[in-house]
Write an enzyme that holds these catalytic residues in place. Sequence first.
Site, mmCIF file in Angstrom:
data_model
loop_
_atom_site.group_PDB
_atom_site.id
_atom_site.type_symbol
_atom_site.label_atom_id
_atom_site.label_comp_id
_atom_site.label_asym_id
_atom_site.label_seq_id
_atom_site.Cartn_x
_atom_site.Cartn_y
_atom_site.Cartn_z
ATOM 1 C CG LEU A 187 -1.818 -1.252 1.365
ATOM 2 C CD1 LEU A 187 -2.690 -1.124 2.605
ATOM 3 C CD2 LEU A 187 -2.677 -1.468 0.121
ATOM 4 C CG HIS A 225 -3.281 1.266 -2.109
ATOM 5 N ND1 HIS A 225 -1.938 1.158 -2.401
ATOM 6 C CD2 HIS A 225 -3.913 0.514 -3.038
ATOM 7 C CE1 HIS A 225 -1.771 0.368 -3.437
ATOM 8 N NE2 HIS A 225 -2.958 -0.037 -3.857
ATOM 9 C CE LYS A 228 -1.892 3.979 -10.322
ATOM 10 N NZ LYS A 228 -1.599 2.765 -11.137
ATOM 11 C CE LYS A 260 2.212 9.477 -3.200
ATOM 12 N NZ LYS A 260 3.581 9.108 -2.856
ATOM 13 C CB SER A 305 2.256 -1.467 -5.971
ATOM 14 O OG SER A 305 1.234 -1.113 -5.060
#
Length: 281
Positions: free
Chosen positions: A33, A37, A148, A183, A185
């Site tokens: 996260l 998130h 996104k 942003k 992961s």
Amino acid sequence: MKSVNTIHEVKNIVKDWKKQGLSVGLVPTMGYLHEGHGSLILKARENSKVVVSIFVNPMQFGPTEDLEKYPRDLEKDLKYCEELGADLIFSPEPGEMYPEGFCTSVDMSVLTEELCGLSRPSHFKGVCTIVNKLLNIVNPDRAYFGEKDAQQLVIVKRMVRDLNMDIEIVGCPIIREKDGLAKSSRNTYLNSEERRAALVLSKSIFTGKDMVKKGCRETDVLLKKMKAIIDQEPLARIDYLKAVDTMTMQQVDTIDRPVLIAMAVYIGNVRLIDNFSFIPD
């Protein structure tokens, strides 16, 4: 905050909340996260209770994609969720969600033919199946998704509508790094040189957004300018860069209706996505 990994436990906890008349918000994630998130979890706190699911869904990864390499850090995720005020974390093993003999999937033919669906043919079947399962397991009043993944958001909204689920799907704005990169992961895959190169995505997005605000309505002109910015970066390779109708996901030539301008770009071997939407007067 409580953390569980079985469907039975989640259902019992949520059932008890519902008996008390409490509203429930669900934030489905694949873990690792970040602040994107986090913004969903904070928004979900408009409900009485917040459930965060953490599950790297094997069904939405293609055979050559990064399932095994996808970043995971459950301990860090649990701490982050607790700091943000989540009430329940559901982090099942694959066998819990897809037990032996599992053979049902949810597919959508119309909205998955463009953008990510074109280059990742089985991706949205996996997304629809796991989201459907999570919505059935948690039975939330609202579920929260980031803008996104714009195509995913449109598809989930349509699935919920088509299957008569009494659940509100809430889209939340893209969260960006200070230098503009959306942003993700997968940003952790980037080395320092690739991280610098990745800024061409947001640079292209911001240029496109500015052009549209200033009156550009021809998508070929818009996309040509945006493509030129990305093409200047040697490490960048465009998967897609398209303008589509936000309702149908079909390509448009003129911005005379709500439109999504979306891109997927490889920086080295890392595939990143970004987008912006525009609703003309």
